[in-house]
Design a protein around this motif. Structure first.
Motif, mmCIF file in Angstrom:
data_model
loop_
_atom_site.group_PDB
_atom_site.id
_atom_site.type_symbol
_atom_site.label_atom_id
_atom_site.label_comp_id
_atom_site.label_asym_id
_atom_site.label_seq_id
_atom_site.Cartn_x
_atom_site.Cartn_y
_atom_site.Cartn_z
ATOM 1 N N GLY A 28 0.808 -1.209 0.000
ATOM 2 C CA GLY A 28 0.000 0.000 0.000
ATOM 3 C C GLY A 28 0.842 1.259 0.000
ATOM 4 O O GLY A 28 0.520 2.245 -0.673
ATOM 5 N N ALA A 29 1.950 1.231 0.738
ATOM 6 C CA ALA A 29 2.823 2.406 0.843
ATOM 7 C C ALA A 29 3.457 2.777 -0.486
ATOM 8 O O ALA A 29 3.718 3.956 -0.756
ATOM 9 N N LYS A 30 3.714 1.785 -1.316
ATOM 10 C CA LYS A 30 4.308 2.064 -2.635
ATOM 11 C C LYS A 30 3.419 3.014 -3.435
ATOM 12 O O LYS A 30 3.904 3.980 -4.049
ATOM 13 N N TYR A 31 2.125 2.779 -3.404
ATOM 14 C CA TYR A 31 1.194 3.624 -4.154
ATOM 15 C C TYR A 31 0.920 4.937 -3.432
ATOM 16 O O TYR A 31 0.747 5.982 -4.076
ATOM 17 N N LYS A 32 0.895 4.919 -2.115
ATOM 18 C CA LYS A 32 0.722 6.168 -1.362
ATOM 19 C C LYS A 32 1.903 7.105 -1.607
ATOM 20 O O LYS A 32 1.723 8.315 -1.775
ATOM 21 N N ALA A 33 3.099 6.551 -1.613
ATOM 22 C CA ALA A 33 4.286 7.370 -1.875
ATOM 23 C C ALA A 33 4.250 7.946 -3.280
ATOM 24 O O ALA A 33 4.615 9.113 -3.496
ATOM 25 N N GLN A 34 3.797 7.153 -4.239
ATOM 26 C CA GLN A 34 3.719 7.654 -5.613
ATOM 27 C C GLN A 34 2.706 8.786 -5.719
ATOM 28 O O GLN A 34 2.932 9.773 -6.443
ATOM 29 N N ASN A 35 1.594 8.684 -4.996
ATOM 30 C CA ASN A 35 0.607 9.770 -4.995
ATOM 31 C C ASN A 35 1.215 11.056 -4.442
ATOM 32 O O ASN A 35 0.950 12.151 -4.946
ATOM 33 N N ILE A 36 2.018 10.922 -3.401
ATOM 34 C CA ILE A 36 2.697 12.089 -2.825
ATOM 35 C C ILE A 36 3.641 12.707 -3.843
ATOM 36 O O ILE A 36 3.658 13.927 -4.045
ATOM 37 N N GLU A 50 6.853 13.444 8.206
ATOM 38 C CA GLU A 50 5.640 12.641 8.104
ATOM 39 C C GLU A 50 5.056 12.475 9.508
ATOM 40 O O GLU A 50 5.729 11.976 10.411
ATOM 41 N N VAL A 51 3.809 12.890 9.656
ATOM 42 C CA VAL A 51 3.090 12.779 10.922
ATOM 43 C C VAL A 51 2.180 11.558 10.845
ATOM 44 O O VAL A 51 1.409 11.415 9.902
ATOM 45 N N GLY A 52 2.272 10.694 11.848
ATOM 46 C CA GLY A 52 1.554 9.424 11.775
ATOM 47 C C GLY A 52 2.236 8.511 10.781
ATOM 48 O O GLY A 52 1.596 7.931 9.897
ATOM 49 N N ALA A 53 3.542 8.361 10.940
ATOM 50 C CA ALA A 53 4.371 7.679 9.934
ATOM 51 C C ALA A 53 4.268 6.157 9.996
ATOM 52 O O ALA A 53 4.882 5.464 9.171
ATOM 53 N N GLY A 54 3.521 5.622 10.964
ATOM 54 C CA GLY A 54 3.353 4.173 11.030
ATOM 55 C C GLY A 54 4.673 3.455 11.220
ATOM 56 O O GLY A 54 5.460 3.782 12.102
ATOM 57 N N ASP A 55 4.927 2.469 10.371
ATOM 58 C CA ASP A 55 6.176 1.707 10.450
ATOM 59 C C ASP A 55 7.238 2.231 9.492
ATOM 60 O O ASP A 55 8.276 1.600 9.305
ATOM 61 N N GLY A 56 6.962 3.387 8.852
ATOM 62 C CA GLY A 56 7.945 3.992 7.953
ATOM 63 C C GLY A 56 7.893 3.482 6.528
ATOM 64 O O GLY A 56 8.807 3.747 5.747
ATOM 65 N N SER A 57 6.819 2.784 6.165
ATOM 66 C CA SER A 57 6.730 2.223 4.813
ATOM 67 C C SER A 57 6.750 3.305 3.733
ATOM 68 O O SER A 57 7.448 3.173 2.724
ATOM 69 N N ILE A 58 5.976 4.372 3.937
ATOM 70 C CA ILE A 58 5.960 5.455 2.952
ATOM 71 C C ILE A 58 7.318 6.142 2.909
ATOM 72 O O ILE A 58 7.850 6.433 1.825
#
Length: 256
Positions: A28-36, A50-58
């Motif tokens: 999921g992060a691969k596509y979220k990063a591309q959107n960014i 990044e706020v709410g960075a989770g596990d750092g995937s993005i």
């Protein structure tokens, strides 16, 4: 600032990133990063938080793309911060736990703040948005487009994901503009077929039939083509996520 993050929310996220869903989050992060990357083409940030960075995937994908020389992360879950640090990202300068609202940096510390798939979880959304605005000139926000007619009949489903807020592209733009932010760029996106296949065949363990694969591909193509033909209103109807880049407005329209 008053403590807004309740104890039950803290507890729910304390060990959120210790379970074995890294492959799903990375996909999921691969596509979220591309959107960014897509909405931020007109800016060249040096310092990004990044706020709410989770596990750092993005951040992993942004780091690989050399998005910015300096990356920072805030996360309410200690388990997430530990995983971010373990990634040893080349451009990561700092990752730390925060209380969910108060950002521990001075005014205008960053060129860009990222809030990806976080706002739908936030109890006091305007308070957090004002903190993002305080520390950065630009903000990029992505939310899932959960809203559909009759969504109130599926509360148990969405609350199970911790989604307590729902947005359409229009309602999110209204929220941001009413907080004195101008829209710079935005993007509507469908869930990619790769993600749908992973969800069906890996997570839900459905049989990998040719018929099922063709159905996934066909539904995606129909929505994509109809959106292209019928315009933005139809694209918004079909979209699964909305990504928007905003900047501080010259006129402060904050209503409270």
């Amino acid at each position: 600032m008053t403590e807004f993050l309740t104890d039950n929310v803290k507890t729910a996220y304390d060990h959120f990133y210790t379970n074995d869903q890294s492959a799903w989050r990375m996909l999921g992060a691969k596509y979220k990063a591309q959107n960014i990357l897509d909405v931020c083409k007109t800016i060249k940030p040096t310092k990004v938080l990044e706020v709410g960075a989770g596990d750092g995937s993005i951040l992993h994908f942004l780091d690989q793309s050399n998005f910015a020389p300096e990356l920072y992360a805030l996360e309410i879950a200690q388990s997430g911060v530990d995983l971010i640090r373990d990634r040893k990202l080349a451009h990561l300068k700092e990752a730390q736990v925060f209380d969910g609202y108060k950002i521990p940096y001075a005014d205008n510390s960053f060129d860009l703040v990222i809030l990806s798939h976080v706002l739908e979880h936030v109890e006091h959304e305007r308070i957090l948005i004002r903190e993002l605005k305080r520390v950065a000139q630009h903000i990029v926000i992505e939310v899932p487009k959960d809203y559909r007619y009759g969504v109130d009949k599926r509360m148990k489903h969405f609350l199970g994901y911790g989604h307590i807020n729902m947005y359409t592209p229009t309602s999110l733009r209204f929220l941001l503009q009413s907080e004195g932010l101008d829209i710079v760029a935005d993007k509507l996106s469908l869930t990619d077929r790769e993600i749908t296949r992973f969800s069906e065949f890996v997570i839900r363990k459905q049989p990998k039939t040719i018929t099922k694969r063709l159905k996934i591909d066909l539904i995606y193509r129909i929505k994509k083509n109809l959106g292209n033909i019928l315009g933005k209103k139809k694209q918004e109807q079909y979209a699964n996520a909305y990504t928007v880049l905003v900047k501080k407005s010259d006129q402060d329209l904050q209503i409270f």
